[in-house]
Design an enzyme around this catalytic site. Structure first.
Site, PDB file in Angstrom:
ATOM      1  N   ALA A 273      40.843 104.638 -12.654  1.00  0.00           N
ATOM      2  CA  ALA A 273      41.917 105.490 -12.148  1.00  0.00           C
ATOM      3  C   ALA A 273      42.865 104.818 -11.162  1.00  0.00           C
ATOM      4  O   ALA A 273      44.060 105.144 -11.136  1.00  0.00           O
ATOM      5  CB  ALA A 273      41.314 106.731 -11.498  1.00  0.00           C
ATOM      6  N   ALA A 274      42.357 103.929 -10.312  1.00  0.00           N
ATOM      7  CA  ALA A 274      43.215 103.360  -9.271  1.00  0.00           C
ATOM      8  C   ALA A 274      44.306 102.475  -9.881  1.00  0.00           C
ATOM      9  O   ALA A 274      44.079 101.853 -10.928  1.00  0.00           O
ATOM     10  CB  ALA A 274      42.354 102.556  -8.291  1.00  0.00           C
ATOM     11  N   PRO A 275      45.500 102.465  -9.270  1.00  0.00           N
ATOM     12  CA  PRO A 275      45.874 103.093  -7.997  1.00  0.00           C
ATOM     13  C   PRO A 275      46.372 104.527  -8.101  1.00  0.00           C
ATOM     14  O   PRO A 275      46.774 105.105  -7.088  1.00  0.00           O
ATOM     15  CB  PRO A 275      46.997 102.182  -7.488  1.00  0.00           C
ATOM     16  N   GLY A 276      46.385 105.134  -9.299  1.00  0.00           N
ATOM     17  CA  GLY A 276      46.629 106.567  -9.365  1.00  0.00           C
ATOM     18  C   GLY A 276      47.873 107.040 -10.066  1.00  0.00           C
ATOM     19  O   GLY A 276      48.123 108.247 -10.112  1.00  0.00           O
ATOM     20  N   GLY A 277      48.663 106.145 -10.630  1.00  0.00           N
ATOM     21  CA  GLY A 277      49.881 106.584 -11.311  1.00  0.00           C
ATOM     22  C   GLY A 277      49.590 107.539 -12.455  1.00  0.00           C
ATOM     23  O   GLY A 277      50.190 108.619 -12.561  1.00  0.00           O
ATOM     24  N   LYS A 278      48.643 107.168 -13.319  1.00  0.00           N
ATOM     25  CA  LYS A 278      48.309 108.031 -14.450  1.00  0.00           C
ATOM     26  C   LYS A 278      47.466 109.218 -14.006  1.00  0.00           C
ATOM     27  O   LYS A 278      47.562 110.311 -14.571  1.00  0.00           O
ATOM     28  CB  LYS A 278      47.605 107.219 -15.537  1.00  0.00           C
ATOM     29  N   ASP A 323      31.310 102.656 -11.586  1.00  0.00           N
ATOM     30  CA  ASP A 323      31.583 101.694 -12.647  1.00  0.00           C
ATOM     31  C   ASP A 323      31.623 102.456 -13.963  1.00  0.00           C
ATOM     32  O   ASP A 323      30.588 102.964 -14.422  1.00  0.00           O
ATOM     33  CB  ASP A 323      30.487 100.625 -12.667  1.00  0.00           C
ATOM     34  N   ASP A 339      42.206 103.648 -19.000  1.00  0.00           N
ATOM     35  CA  ASP A 339      43.341 102.737 -18.808  1.00  0.00           C
ATOM     36  C   ASP A 339      42.724 101.372 -18.506  1.00  0.00           C
ATOM     37  O   ASP A 339      42.557 100.988 -17.356  1.00  0.00           O
ATOM     38  CB  ASP A 339      44.221 103.231 -17.668  1.00  0.00           C
ATOM     39  N   CYS A 392      48.081  97.761 -20.985  1.00  0.00           N
ATOM     40  CA  CYS A 392      49.443  97.249 -20.829  1.00  0.00           C
ATOM     41  C   CYS A 392      49.514  95.841 -21.421  1.00  0.00           C
ATOM     42  O   CYS A 392      50.259  94.990 -20.948  1.00  0.00           O
ATOM     43  CB  CYS A 392      49.883  97.256 -19.367  1.00  0.00           C
TER      44      CYS A 392
END
Length: 461
Positions: A273-278, A323, A339, A392
């Site tokens: 999840a980090a840093p949290g954009g999605k 993890d 992601d 990405c």
């Protein structure tokens, strides 16, 4: 130790310090620049030049070194890091910064070299840069590049400053002209991309605010809540950012949560999840109603996620250090986003040094991590639920090949098409979400929707 001698060009002085630190400490350019901005006070003009020089030399290092090797007897390797980076910085100005007169580029670079490396280094830098400047004044290139016809890999690698292994892979997939276009894209500065938090603001409101501040901004081409900003904008001091109305996120990344078919009340797990954009985009897509667990293995990166969630006002995000390769919520989630960590070859334009910190051999470890995340997610997903796997990266081993291998081993899953969830230009023949930077003019991205088939009724069969 750096000299404290007053100099006329503090931007070049600190740029050379930064470049020396990047090379000698194997440091990331972004972190070095951030530290320098905290350490020294520069005018906005000098800040801009400092960033331009450090990022420019870092991006174009291979090209610069190719040229300089034709002028330095014995090769660049014999030089100390101060001299080597002074030559790179001076040559970068001569080759790429037309707004700076050549005489000024040479003179100011020599002066900061003298201050930081001494008279002998300054004399060498002066001699080399003057020879190159004289050639440019005559309209002659500073050095010939490898022949495109005879060795297209070497030509593109030197002409556009990329590792040969990466150019070779891109030529194999996209052809020479496609690879050239991709190299050009990643070398071109990108506008700042912002995603509007539609629970707190409208895109029109943000565009009007930016226009009132004299900044050039425009809507994104495809995503309805993206704003692209040209020029300098300090997000941390900008009221709409402080009020949680926007977050920095590229348009291609912002479209990934659309693959998840979100609605209020779902149980959602974001595994990396980090840093949290999605993560914040998921909470937004759920109307901030439901259950959203944001997991990441890195505690430091989770701090930024918490800050974004708090700033943007989302209440359903629960942050967990975990993890994702190890299942911790058996058959709990309706939706899972992976992601995945990847080579990041679709987003090289965002970090000047990213291309130099990657190796083709890294794929082996990354593919293993990605598969472990998929296996773990499969055990945490409820029947009828969906996994969205995204990267990405442009590399097939991390994208379609990874998904095909997973589906071969998991007949209880099927691939769903991204058609109807994202604009059709981004859906390929297999139904994958795919953004190619040199085709779509935004950061590269890949996404796949995997549905877990519902369990058969009790007693069936």
């Amino acid at each position: 130790m750096p000299s404290k001698t007053p100099i006329r060009s503090p931007a070049r002085y600190h740029a050379l310090r930064a470049l020396h630190r990047i090379e000698t400490r194997a440091a990331y350019a972004d972190y070095v620049l951030q530290a320098l901005r905290r350490e020294v006070a520069l005018s906005p003009r000098d800040q801009d030049l400092l960033t331009t020089l450090v990022d420019g030399v870092t991006i174009w290092r291979k090209t610069l070194d190719w040229v300089l090797a034709r002028y330095v007897r014995g090769g660049l390797e014999r030089l100390d890091p101060w001299t080597r980076n002074a030559l790179r910085m001076g040559l970068y100005q001569l080759m790429f910064l037309d707004r700076i007169p050549r005489w000024a580029a040479v003179h100011e670079t020599v002066e900061v070299t003298r201050a930081l490396a001494g008279e002998g280094a300054a004399a060498l830098v002066n001699a080399v840069l003057r020879r190159i400047s004289a050639r440019l004044e005559q309209g002659r290139p500073p050095a010939p590049f490898p022949s495109l016809a005879e060795d297209p890999v070497a030509h593109l690698a030197v002409r556009y400053s990329y590792p040969e292994w990466l150019v070779r892979r891109w030529i194999a997939r996209y052809g020479v002209e496609g690879a050239r276009a991709l190299c050009r894209f990643h070398n071109t500065p990108r506008p700042l991309s912002l995603r509007v938090n539609r629970l707190r603001a409208t895109r029109e409101e943000i565009l009007a605010d930016l226009e009132a501040r004299g900044l050039r901004a425009r809507p994104g081409a495809y995503h309805p809540y993206i704003v692209l900003v040209e020029g300098g904008l300090d997000l941390t001091t900008w009221p709409p950012y402080q009020e949680g109305k926007v977050i920095a996120q590229d348009e291609s990344a912002a479209m990934v949560p659309y693959l998840m078919d979100l609605r209020p009340g779902l149980r959602v797990l974001d595994l990396c999840a980090a840093p949290g954009g999605k993560t914040t985009a998921i909470a937004e897509g759920m109307g901030d109603h439901g259950w959203l667990i944001a997991a990441d293995a890195h505690f430091g990166r989770l701090r930024r996620l918490r800050e974004h969630a708090l700033r943007m006002g989302f209440t359903i995000i629960r942050v967990v250090q975990a993890d994702g390769r190890r299942p911790f919520l058996p058959e709990w989630a309706d939706r899972i986003l992976i992601d995945a960590p990847c080579l990041g070859t679709g987003v090289l334009a965002r970090r000047s040094d990213a291309r130099w910190h990657k190796q083709e051999s890294d794929l082996i470890g990354l593919v293993a991590v990605q598969r472990a995340l998929l296996e773990s997610a499969a055990r945490m997903l409820r029947p009828g639920g969906r996994i969205v796997y995204s990267t990405c990266s442009l590399e097939p081993e991390e994208n379609e090949e990874q998904i095909r291998a997973f589906l071969r081993d998991h007949p209880e899953f099927r691939l769903l098409s991204a058609q109807g969830k994202v604009p059709s230009p981004f859906v390929d023949a297999e139904g994958f979400y795919r953004v190619l930077p040199h085709v779509h003019h935004m950061d590269g991205a890949f996404g796949a929707i995997l549905e877990k088939l519902p369990a058969p009724p009790a007693g069936f069969g």
